[in-house]
Design a protein around this motif. Structure first.
Motif, short mmCIF file in Angstrom:
data_model
loop_
_atom_site.label_atom_id
_atom_site.label_comp_id
_atom_site.label_asym_id
_atom_site.label_seq_id
_atom_site.Cartn_x
_atom_site.Cartn_y
_atom_site.Cartn_z
N ALA A 4 13.06 5.06 6.57
CA ALA A 4 12.71 4.04 7.56
C ALA A 4 13.44 2.74 7.32
N ALA A 5 13.79 2.44 6.05
CA ALA A 5 14.37 1.13 5.74
C ALA A 5 14.96 1.13 4.34
N GLY A 6 15.72 0.07 4.06
CA GLY A 6 16.21 -0.19 2.72
C GLY A 6 15.97 -1.65 2.36
N VAL A 7 15.55 -1.90 1.13
CA VAL A 7 15.35 -3.25 0.62
C VAL A 7 16.23 -3.41 -0.61
N LEU A 8 17.12 -4.39 -0.58
CA LEU A 8 18.09 -4.58 -1.65
C LEU A 8 17.93 -5.97 -2.24
N PHE A 9 17.47 -6.02 -3.49
CA PHE A 9 17.32 -7.28 -4.20
C PHE A 9 18.61 -7.58 -4.96
N SER A 10 19.28 -8.66 -4.63
CA SER A 10 20.47 -9.12 -5.36
C SER A 10 21.44 -7.98 -5.67
N PRO A 11 21.97 -7.32 -4.64
CA PRO A 11 22.78 -6.13 -4.90
C PRO A 11 24.07 -6.42 -5.67
N ARG A 56 0.84 -1.21 0.00
CA ARG A 56 0.00 0.00 0.00
C ARG A 56 0.87 1.26 0.00
N THR A 57 1.82 1.28 -0.92
CA THR A 57 2.71 2.43 -1.06
C THR A 57 2.66 2.92 -2.50
N ARG A 58 3.18 4.11 -2.71
CA ARG A 58 3.49 4.54 -4.07
C ARG A 58 4.98 4.31 -4.27
N VAL A 59 5.34 4.02 -5.49
CA VAL A 59 6.74 3.80 -5.84
C VAL A 59 7.19 4.90 -6.78
N ILE A 60 8.34 5.46 -6.51
CA ILE A 60 8.94 6.43 -7.42
C ILE A 60 10.19 5.79 -8.01
N LEU A 61 10.10 5.43 -9.29
CA LEU A 61 11.19 4.80 -10.02
C LEU A 61 12.08 5.87 -10.62
N ILE A 76 9.29 6.73 4.21
CA ILE A 76 10.04 6.48 2.99
C ILE A 76 10.93 5.26 3.19
N ALA A 77 11.02 4.42 2.17
CA ALA A 77 12.02 3.35 2.13
C ALA A 77 12.73 3.43 0.78
N VAL A 78 13.98 3.03 0.78
CA VAL A 78 14.79 3.01 -0.45
C VAL A 78 14.91 1.57 -0.90
N VAL A 79 14.63 1.32 -2.19
CA VAL A 79 14.61 -0.03 -2.74
C VAL A 79 15.45 -0.05 -4.01
N GLY A 80 16.13 -1.17 -4.26
CA GLY A 80 16.89 -1.30 -5.50
C GLY A 80 17.01 -2.74 -5.93
N GLU A 81 17.19 -2.93 -7.24
CA GLU A 81 17.40 -4.25 -7.82
C GLU A 81 18.77 -4.27 -8.50
N SER A 82 19.58 -5.26 -8.16
CA SER A 82 20.85 -5.49 -8.85
C SER A 82 21.74 -4.25 -8.78
N ALA A 83 22.07 -3.63 -9.93
CA ALA A 83 22.84 -2.39 -9.87
C ALA A 83 22.11 -1.33 -9.08
N GLY A 84 20.79 -1.31 -9.22
CA GLY A 84 20.00 -0.35 -8.45
C GLY A 84 20.08 -0.58 -6.96
N ALA A 85 20.28 -1.85 -6.55
CA ALA A 85 20.44 -2.14 -5.13
C ALA A 85 21.80 -1.67 -4.64
N GLY A 86 22.85 -1.84 -5.47
CA GLY A 86 24.14 -1.27 -5.11
C GLY A 86 24.07 0.24 -5.02
N LEU A 87 23.34 0.84 -5.96
CA LEU A 87 23.17 2.29 -5.96
C LEU A 87 22.41 2.75 -4.73
N ALA A 88 21.39 1.99 -4.34
CA ALA A 88 20.63 2.33 -3.14
C ALA A 88 21.52 2.28 -1.90
N GLY A 89 22.38 1.24 -1.81
CA GLY A 89 23.30 1.17 -0.68
C GLY A 89 24.27 2.33 -0.65
N ALA A 90 24.80 2.70 -1.81
CA ALA A 90 25.72 3.82 -1.89
C ALA A 90 25.01 5.13 -1.53
#
Length: 306
Positions: free
Chosen positions: A168-175, A98-103, A140-154
């Motif tokens: 509030a949190a970070g979710v990293l898929f296959s960083p 139940r969130t909006r996502v900003i890609l 707000i939470a920060v989410v990323g996939e693959s390169a995007g997950a590495g970018l989110a961590g950085a």
């Protein structure tokens, strides 16, 4: 997970037309076709926009009043992909949480090598914090996939260093979190990874790093100071060349006293969560993402981010 499900997904990847190490322009077209060929559900609403002059694509679910915002970074080894190529997975998560996502459509290499992507990520995050609608970092939470997950961590490490409010949190898929490509799984998982080869990844890593040091923490957050980051959920499949990127990033976070949950799902490939409709393990992983984000937003409401 059934053996049949896993084999079907592996076959899909191994027989696909994408050549990660191939010509960037041609492979971008193939990557986009692969990830946008299936229509989005009818209740998904896509709205183009911008955050601090960085183009973004907002994903909403018709009839759902968002209870938070996910700032999301797409994958593609910093060379492929766009906000639209992540809309399928992002809309699935948006509906569940139940969130909006900003890609975020950060600039791509090799035309725009490092530090274009992290600069765009920081610009977008600063602008999001200034929004009247969702400026509360506790929502707000920060989410990323693959390169995007590495970018989110950085991004999180850089924002913390600059004393910006943490989400509030970070979710990293296959960083994709170590562009020195020094993780042991870069060699030990060659036989079981159906998607990538070390040589192809090395081509794309050079496109992105250019003349920069691939061990720079903003390029490879496994080498970053992560102290002060919000709770992290890191998910990865055991059949990935990037397995050790995720494991080492989680270890780095733990050593820096970050609350971190690492989930290694056995026998599945890169970004298996995007195939939740055909893979039981993908569905289970997204349920855990939903639970994690719900808990993070609830905790942040009780104990506001300081």
């Amino acid at each position: 997970m059934s053996k049949e499900q896993r084999e079907a997904l592996d076959t899909l990847f191994r027989n696909g037309p994408l050549d990660i190490g191939g010509d960037p322009v041609q492979q971008r077209e193939i990557f986009t076709r692969m990830l946008t060929s299936r229509p989005l559900p009818e209740d998904v609403v896509l709205t183009p926009g911008g955050l601090g002059e960085v183009p973004v694509l907002e994903v909403g679910i018709d009839g759902v009043t968002p209870e938070g915002t996910l700032l999301w970074f797409h994958g593609g080894f910093y060379v492929f992909g766009s906000a639209r190529t992540s809309a399928g997975l992002a809309s699935n998560v948006a509906r569940r949480t139940r969130t909006r996502v900003i890609l975020v459509d950060y600039r791509l290499a090799p035309e725009h090598p490092f530090p274009a992507a992290p600069d765009d990520a920081l610009t977008a995050y600063r602008a999001l914090l200034g929004e009247t609608r969702s400026g509360d970092p506790a929502r707000i939470a920060v989410v990323g996939e693959s390169a995007g997950a590495g970018l989110a961590g950085a991004l999180l490490a850089r924002a913390c260093e600059q004393n910006l409010p943490m989400p509030a949190a970070g979710v990293l898929f296959s960083p994709y979190a170590d562009l020195t490509l020094s993780g042991a799984s870069m060699t030990t998982r060659i036989a079981v990874d159906p998607s990538f080869t070390p040589d192809a990844i090395a081509v794309r890593a050079k496109d992105y790093t250019g003349a920069a040091d691939p061990a720079d923490p903003l390029i490879s957050p496994v080498f970053a100071n992560l102290r002060g980051l919000p709770p992290l959920l890191i998910q990865v499949g055991s059949n990935e060349l990037l397995l050790d990127d995720a494991v080492r990033l989680a270890a780095r976070a733990a050593a820096d006293d970050v609350p971190v949950t690492l989930e290694v799902t056995p026998g599945v490939p890169h970004l298996f969560q995007a195939f939740a409709a055909m893979l039981d393990e993908g569905e289970a992983a997204l349920r855990r993402v939903t639970e994690f984000l719900h808990a993070a937003f609830t905790t942040a409401d009780v104990e506001p981010n300081g």
